[in-house]
Design an enzyme around this catalytic site. Structure first.
Site, short mmCIF file in Angstrom:
data_model
loop_
_atom_site.label_atom_id
_atom_site.label_comp_id
_atom_site.label_asym_id
_atom_site.label_seq_id
_atom_site.Cartn_x
_atom_site.Cartn_y
_atom_site.Cartn_z
CE1 TYR A 137 -3.50 -2.65 0.53
CE2 TYR A 137 -4.65 -0.60 0.95
CZ TYR A 137 -4.68 -1.94 0.65
OH TYR A 137 -5.88 -2.55 0.46
CE LYS A 188 1.24 -17.23 -2.71
NZ LYS A 188 0.86 -18.59 -3.18
CG ASP A 221 -2.37 -19.99 -1.73
OD1 ASP A 221 -1.75 -20.11 -0.64
OD2 ASP A 221 -2.04 -20.64 -2.75
CG ASP A 245 -8.13 -4.76 1.14
OD1 ASP A 245 -9.05 -4.29 1.82
OD2 ASP A 245 -8.06 -4.62 -0.10
CG ASP A 249 -13.61 -7.01 1.94
OD1 ASP A 249 -13.53 -6.34 2.98
OD2 ASP A 249 -13.85 -6.52 0.82
#
Ligand code: IPM
Ligand code: MG
Length: 352
Positions: A137, A188, A221, A245, A249
């Site tokens: 970001y 990751k 993932d 983020d 959600d």
């Protein structure tokens, strides 16, 4: 000592849900000083920028900041540097609120509102600890460059320093100790250097200071997959800005209660926190008086507990929300017909 809460209603349904926070705050703690400033698209219209220097200064000087929501189709065409989201990112960075606690809980009365089967989500209670002031970001370099011949290149940079990882990991471990003592650290590391560093630093910190907490490393993932397959295996999920983020959600939707979920962004001990409902500005229902104010009200409860030194009032407010739901109070998003104000009334009635 009197405390100050800065309200940033923002855009879309933000002003409506923050309006109910005002009423609840006045009833619960009349001596609390409520201030207000324009934010997001509303501030672009009023002040020419999504967050003014004056508002940033007032946010830093307050005891806590409660935001409604930012953004909407009206501002789709503004310059990128002053888009509503840029205001939020600036405020997060200026307030240095590096740890974002996003709750994903399934309220018992709402288990059937989840797109997942009741048995998968009933009793779900997760906190996602999202790193909020670093990573892709904010990483430099970034930008879009012309390469010639009509070809262009876009660059974003995912970057983490060890101290940025350690301070947010500490928040996750401390929180887990007060909950079910389990942290899943999601990255990751199979692909990304930042993921490798993240895993190493979390492992070191765990061994040094938090060996009593159960730590699991999980690839982001796979974490996304497990959140729909068996979300109840999680207690605290620790992750970076971008994965946080996405995963927050996903987790919020899984609960069926997105209109009820609060969040807190915290910085150094004693610095003001930034609180906001997890839901966005919902332009499709804005201005109609039908938005669910409970996420904003519960975000206020988090502010009472974590920044304003009034855990007693937070307990009372959370109990009132639960009582209102148990009595059947429902806005349309959770299968009812109450408007925003009527839901506020239900909470006020339960507060007594
Ligand atoms: C969120 C939002 C923000 C983010 C946007 C509005 C900048 O999606 O709080 O999750 O990406 O962090
Ligand atoms: Mg988001």
């Amino acid at each position: 000592m009197t405390k100050t809460l800065l309200l940033l209603p923002g855009d879309g349904i933000g002003p409506e849900v923050i309006g109910e926070v005002r009423r609840v705050a006045a009833a619960l703690w009349p001596a609390l000083t409520l201030e207000e400033a324009a934010f997001g698209g509303a501030a672009i219209d009023a002040e020419g920028a999504p967050v003014s220097d004056a508002t940033v200064a007032r946010a830093k000087a307050a005891d806590a900041v409660l935001m409604g929501a930012v953004g909407g189709p009206q501002w789709a065409g503004v310059a990128r540097a002053i888009r509503p989201e840029a205001g939020l990112l600036r405020l997060r960075q200026e307030m240095a609120v590096f740890a974002n606690l996003r709750l994903a809980l399934c309220f018992p009365a709402l288990a059937d509102a989840s797109p997942l089967k009741r048995e998968i989500v009933e009793g779900l209670d997760i906190v996602i600890v999202r790193e909020l002031t670093g990573g892709v970001y904010f990483g430099q370099p970034r930008g879009i460059a012309a390469l010639g011949g009509g070809k262009r290149r876009a660059v974003d940079t995912q970057v983490y320093d060890t101290d940025e990882i350690v301070r947010v990991a500490r928040v996750a471990f401390e929180l887990a100790r007060k909950r079910r003592n389990l942290v899943h650290s999601a990255e990751k590391s199979n692909v990304m250097e930042t993921g490798v560093l993240w895993r190493e630093e979390v492992t070191k910190l765990h061994a040094a200071d938090y060996a009593d907490v159960r730590l699991e490393h999980i690839l982001a993932d796979n974490c996304a997959m497990q959140l729909v397959k068996a979300p109840k295996q999680f207690d605290v999920i620790l992750t970076d800005n971008l994965f946080g983020d996405l995963l927050s959600d996903e987790a919020a939707m899984a609960t069926g209660s997105i209109g009820l979920l609060p969040s807190a962004a915290l910085g150094a001990e004693g610095a003001p926190g930034l609180y906001e409902p997890v839901h966005g500005s919902a332009p499709d229902i804005a201005g109609r008086g039908v938005a669910n104010p409970l996420a904003a009200i519960l975000s206020f409860a988090m502010a009472l507990r974590l920044s304003l030194g009034r855990a007693d009032l937070a307990d009372r407010l959370e109990a009132a929300v639960t009582a209102a739901l148990d009595a059947g109070a429902r806005t349309p998003d959770i299968g009812g017909t109450l408007g925003t104000r009527a839901m506020g009334d239900a909470v006020l009635a339960a507060l007594g």
